[in-house]
Design a protein around this motif. Structure first.
Motif, PDB file in Angstrom:
ATOM      1  N   LEU A 429       0.826  -1.203   0.000  1.00 39.65           N
ATOM      2  CA  LEU A 429       0.000   0.000   0.000  1.00 39.65           C
ATOM      3  C   LEU A 429       0.865   1.259   0.000  1.00 39.65           C
ATOM      4  N   ARG A 430       1.983   1.220   0.729  1.00 39.30           N
ATOM      5  CA  ARG A 430       2.904   2.366   0.761  1.00 39.30           C
ATOM      6  C   ARG A 430       3.467   2.634  -0.641  1.00 39.30           C
ATOM      7  N   VAL A 431       3.827   1.565  -1.350  1.00 38.93           N
ATOM      8  CA  VAL A 431       4.338   1.711  -2.723  1.00 38.93           C
ATOM      9  C   VAL A 431       3.253   2.293  -3.625  1.00 38.93           C
ATOM     10  N   TYR A 432       2.027   1.753  -3.538  1.00 41.88           N
ATOM     11  CA  TYR A 432       0.935   2.232  -4.400  1.00 41.88           C
ATOM     12  C   TYR A 432       0.615   3.695  -4.101  1.00 41.88           C
ATOM     13  N   GLY A 433       0.549   4.037  -2.818  1.00 38.52           N
ATOM     14  CA  GLY A 433       0.252   5.423  -2.429  1.00 38.52           C
ATOM     15  C   GLY A 433       1.300   6.388  -2.961  1.00 38.52           C
ATOM     16  N   THR A 434       2.573   5.976  -2.880  1.00 40.90           N
ATOM     17  CA  THR A 434       3.672   6.834  -3.363  1.00 40.90           C
ATOM     18  C   THR A 434       3.586   7.028  -4.874  1.00 40.90           C
ATOM     19  N   LEU A 435       3.364   5.928  -5.604  1.00 43.61           N
ATOM     20  CA  LEU A 435       3.328   5.996  -7.072  1.00 43.61           C
ATOM     21  C   LEU A 435       2.093   6.725  -7.590  1.00 43.61           C
ATOM     22  N   ASP A 445      -2.401  11.060  -0.481  1.00 46.39           N
ATOM     23  CA  ASP A 445      -1.999  11.696   0.780  1.00 46.39           C
ATOM     24  C   ASP A 445      -2.728  11.053   1.965  1.00 46.39           C
ATOM     25  N   LYS A 446      -4.001  10.803   1.793  1.00 48.12           N
ATOM     26  CA  LYS A 446      -4.810  10.181   2.856  1.00 48.12           C
ATOM     27  C   LYS A 446      -4.280   8.781   3.171  1.00 48.12           C
ATOM     28  N   LEU A 447      -3.957   8.025   2.141  1.00 49.54           N
ATOM     29  CA  LEU A 447      -3.445   6.658   2.287  1.00 49.54           C
ATOM     30  C   LEU A 447      -2.089   6.665   3.001  1.00 49.54           C
ATOM     31  N   LEU A 448      -1.178   7.506   2.555  1.00 50.26           N
ATOM     32  CA  LEU A 448       0.163   7.553   3.146  1.00 50.26           C
ATOM     33  C   LEU A 448       0.131   8.083   4.582  1.00 50.26           C
ATOM     34  N   ARG A 450      -2.320   7.624   6.657  1.00 55.42           N
ATOM     35  CA  ARG A 450      -2.852   6.510   7.471  1.00 55.42           C
ATOM     36  C   ARG A 450      -1.735   5.525   7.811  1.00 55.42           C
ATOM     37  N   LEU A 451      -0.772   5.363   6.882  1.00 56.61           N
ATOM     38  CA  LEU A 451       0.353   4.449   7.108  1.00 56.61           C
ATOM     39  C   LEU A 451       1.510   5.136   7.851  1.00 56.61           C
ATOM     40  N   ALA A 452       1.306   6.387   8.266  1.00 55.86           N
ATOM     41  CA  ALA A 452       2.309   7.164   9.015  1.00 55.86           C
ATOM     42  C   ALA A 452       3.579   7.404   8.200  1.00 55.86           C
ATOM     43  N   VAL A 453       3.427   7.539   6.885  1.00 50.62           N
ATOM     44  CA  VAL A 453       4.569   7.870   6.018  1.00 50.62           C
ATOM     45  C   VAL A 453       4.703   9.389   6.020  1.00 50.62           C
ATOM     46  N   GLU A 454       5.848   9.874   6.507  1.00 45.67           N
ATOM     47  CA  GLU A 454       6.069  11.322   6.630  1.00 45.67           C
ATOM     48  C   GLU A 454       6.242  11.954   5.241  1.00 45.67           C
ATOM     49  N   PRO A 455       5.950  13.262   5.100  1.00 48.37           N
ATOM     50  CA  PRO A 455       6.087  13.935   3.790  1.00 48.37           C
ATOM     51  C   PRO A 455       7.455  13.716   3.137  1.00 48.37           C
ATOM     52  N   GLU A 477       8.786  -0.175  10.537  1.00 47.20           N
ATOM     53  CA  GLU A 477       8.489  -1.299  11.432  1.00 47.20           C
ATOM     54  C   GLU A 477       8.322  -0.809  12.870  1.00 47.20           C
ATOM     55  N   GLY A 478       7.216  -1.203  13.485  1.00 45.31           N
ATOM     56  CA  GLY A 478       6.948  -0.829  14.872  1.00 45.31           C
ATOM     57  C   GLY A 478       6.372   0.569  15.035  1.00 45.31           C
ATOM     58  N   ARG A 479       6.281   1.321  13.949  1.00 42.75           N
ATOM     59  CA  ARG A 479       5.772   2.703  14.013  1.00 42.75           C
ATOM     60  C   ARG A 479       4.257   2.698  14.214  1.00 42.75           C
ATOM     61  N   GLN A 480       3.775   3.616  15.028  1.00 44.62           N
ATOM     62  CA  GLN A 480       2.340   3.775  15.240  1.00 44.62           C
ATOM     63  C   GLN A 480       1.711   4.293  13.943  1.00 44.62           C
ATOM     64  N   LEU A 481       0.613   3.655  13.523  1.00 45.47           N
ATOM     65  CA  LEU A 481      -0.061   4.108  12.297  1.00 45.47           C
ATOM     66  C   LEU A 481      -0.724   5.461  12.519  1.00 45.47           C
ATOM     67  N   GLY A 482      -0.998   6.157  11.440  1.00 48.15           N
ATOM     68  CA  GLY A 482      -1.662   7.458  11.521  1.00 48.15           C
ATOM     69  C   GLY A 482      -3.121   7.288  11.911  1.00 48.15           C
ATOM     70  N   PRO A 483      -3.805   8.394  12.197  1.00 48.61           N
ATOM     71  CA  PRO A 483      -5.212   8.301  12.623  1.00 48.61           C
ATOM     72  C   PRO A 483      -6.098   7.733  11.515  1.00 48.61           C
TER      73      PRO A 483
END
Length: 505
Positions: A429-435, A445-448, A450-455, A477-483
């Protein structure tokens, strides 16, 4: 981006609307600016050909053509099409009857009426550029793409290439840039308009920082202006042709050409309101094939967007982040014992808890970023989105195949496998959101988020997939997911008209 604002067509439209050409251009240009902003299309510059900086560039360009001996004054007569702002040969005309039933000639391609025009104009020695143009295209086989359009231009260059009328009598056309040192003539609108590609990069002083590394994106109906006239004009002015010309086809509506007379012209503002900005952008880029005309109708948009954005992508995010299978709401750990590294997945039997099919799927996603980058670079955005959609389907199959909701988190061995399934799914999902960021910016932006991927972690160039599989650390790994902000993409409702039509059937 910008607007081409001079010419007889604008002059006549303003007169018919009871306004002046500058006032008409101000209003219409504002609508284009608004449409781009509303569609989340960013631009570094919005150029208008009525601006002083552009007019200055056009006068300088004309001077370069004149000083290079590419212009001469001559009498010109032929069939002129005002809506297309060009003379058309007899081979491109057809006999029709006008609204009063009188016989008239029209453009074969557009159906617009043409009028016999005889004028004394400045002529451009286009005929002298057949060989240089052919050499340019032979030396640069990717200068025009897709290939069918490149071949089309080569065929044009084998036909008769008459000199081009590049001015109009000032008495007939006042709304345009006067020919320097000849106030009786107005510069032909297409010469004026094409120079915007130079004026926007600082011609005649600072264009060298950019030119000729320019990529034009044009509709197939204006290919001759961009792929024959423009490169020849540039050569005559001592400049190189643009690096690439990307050509796209048109949208039809239920198989018919859009036209005001048929009443089937599609309003982009209405579409954005109906399908959302991201939904409409996704449809156009997913279904728009540059080589051929593509068809639009409401049910098609609804079906595609619901299937690929709401169900496949949105459903996958919801299922893989559900508290019932990921109660800690974190990016779980990957287990090498469950999914061991293998050198060649082809012909591999199951390893750990992973099946041969899983290895094939992971290899597909790992190759996706380079594949997508290559398609984006070649202006084949629909192929890039096709590849992403296929991988999203494979990820859903992977998730469904292993049924993580049935695994017992309290069993240590089961927990390792459960976390690995979720880790792989979130990595996908992180790869798809980025691409997908250039295509559906708000949804990505909403997807990333949610996965707590920083800008700063969303760049395409630094995108790596499943680093733990390759024995490298995973920063997520181990990171808290976004809201949890709810549904990723709201399903679109079928239009009432379509529901009525379906009931009739």
């Amino acid at each position: 981006s910008g607007t081409d604002e001079h010419g007889l067509k604008i002059q006549q439209a303003a007169a018919a609307a009871g306004t002046s050409p500058p006032e008409l251009c101000e209003r219409v240009s504002g609508l284009f600016h608004q449409a781009l902003t509303q569609a989340a299309v960013s631009f570094t510059d919005f150029t208008r050909t009525s601006e002083p900086r552009h007019q200055r560039a056009v006068r300088h360009f004309w001077g370069a053509l004149r000083d290079g001996g590419a212009l001469y004054k001559g009498s010109y007569e032929g069939w002129y099409c005002t809506p297309e702002e060009c003379f058309l040969p007899e081979s491109q005309l057809a006999e029709r009857r006008d609204a009063q039933g009188h016989p008239c000639k029209v453009s074969l391609e557009t159906g617009h009426q043409v009028h016999w025009t005889k004028e004394e104009n400045y002529m451009f020695r286009l005929s002298a550029f057949r060989d240089p143009l052919q050499k340019w295209l032979r030396d640069n086989p990717h200068a025009i793409s897709p290939d069918p359009f490149y071949q089309h231009v080569l065929r044009w260059l084998e036909e008769d290439l008459p000199d081009l009328s590049v001015s109009r009598e000032r008495s007939r056309l006042q709304w345009g840039i006067p020919v320097p040192s000849d106030s009786t003539q107005t510069i032909y609108v297409w010469v004026d308009a094409l120079v915007n590609y130079l004026s926007v990069v600082g011609y005649p002083e600072t264009h060298g920082e950019w030119w000729p590394a320019a990529h034009h994106v044009v509709g197939k109906d204006i290919l001759k202006f961009h792929a024959v006239y423009w490169p020849a004009l540039l050569m005559a002015a001592g400049l190189a042709p643009p690096e690439r010309i990307f050509v796209h086809s048109h949208w039809t509506v239920r198989g018919q050409k859009m036209s005001k007379s048929l009443g089937n012209v599609i309003d982009p503002f209405a579409c954005i309101g109906r399908y959302t900005v991201d939904g409409f952008r996704y449809f156009l880029l997913r279904q728009g094939v540059p080589e051929r005309d593509c068809d639009y109708y409401d049910e098609k948009v609804v079906k595609l967007v619901n299937s690929e954005l709401a169900d496949a992508l949105g459903g996958l995010l919801n299922r893989s982040t559900a508290l019932s299978i990921n109660p800690s709401n974190t990016y779980p750990c990957f287990s090498e014992s469950c999914f061991p590294k293998i050198l060649d997945y082809r012909g591999t039997k199951a390893m750990g808890r992973a099946s041969a099919e899983d290895y094939e799927f992971v290899a597909s996603v790992a190759s996706l970023p380079l594949q997508v980058a290559s398609y984006f670079e070649g202006f084949q955005i629909y192929k890039a989105l096709e590849c992403i959609a296929l991988c999203v389907r494979q990820t859903n199959s992977f998730f469904q195949r292993h049924k993580p909701w049935k695994l017992n988190r309290k069993d240590p061995a089961e927990k390792l496998w459960l976390d690995t399934i979720i880790h792989i799914t979130l990595e996908c999902l992180r790869v798809y959101g980025t691409l997908l960021q250039p295509v559906i910016p708000h949804t990505a932006d909403k997807l990333l988020s949610r996965l707590a991927v920083e800008p700063e972690e969303r760049g395409l160039s630094s995108l790596t997939f499943l680093p733990r599989y390759n024995g490298k650390p995973c920063p997520f790994e181990g990171r808290q997911l976004g809201p949890d902000t709810g549904i990723l993409f709201q399903r679109l409702e079928k239009s009432r008209q379509h529901q009525i039509e379906t009931k009739k059937l």
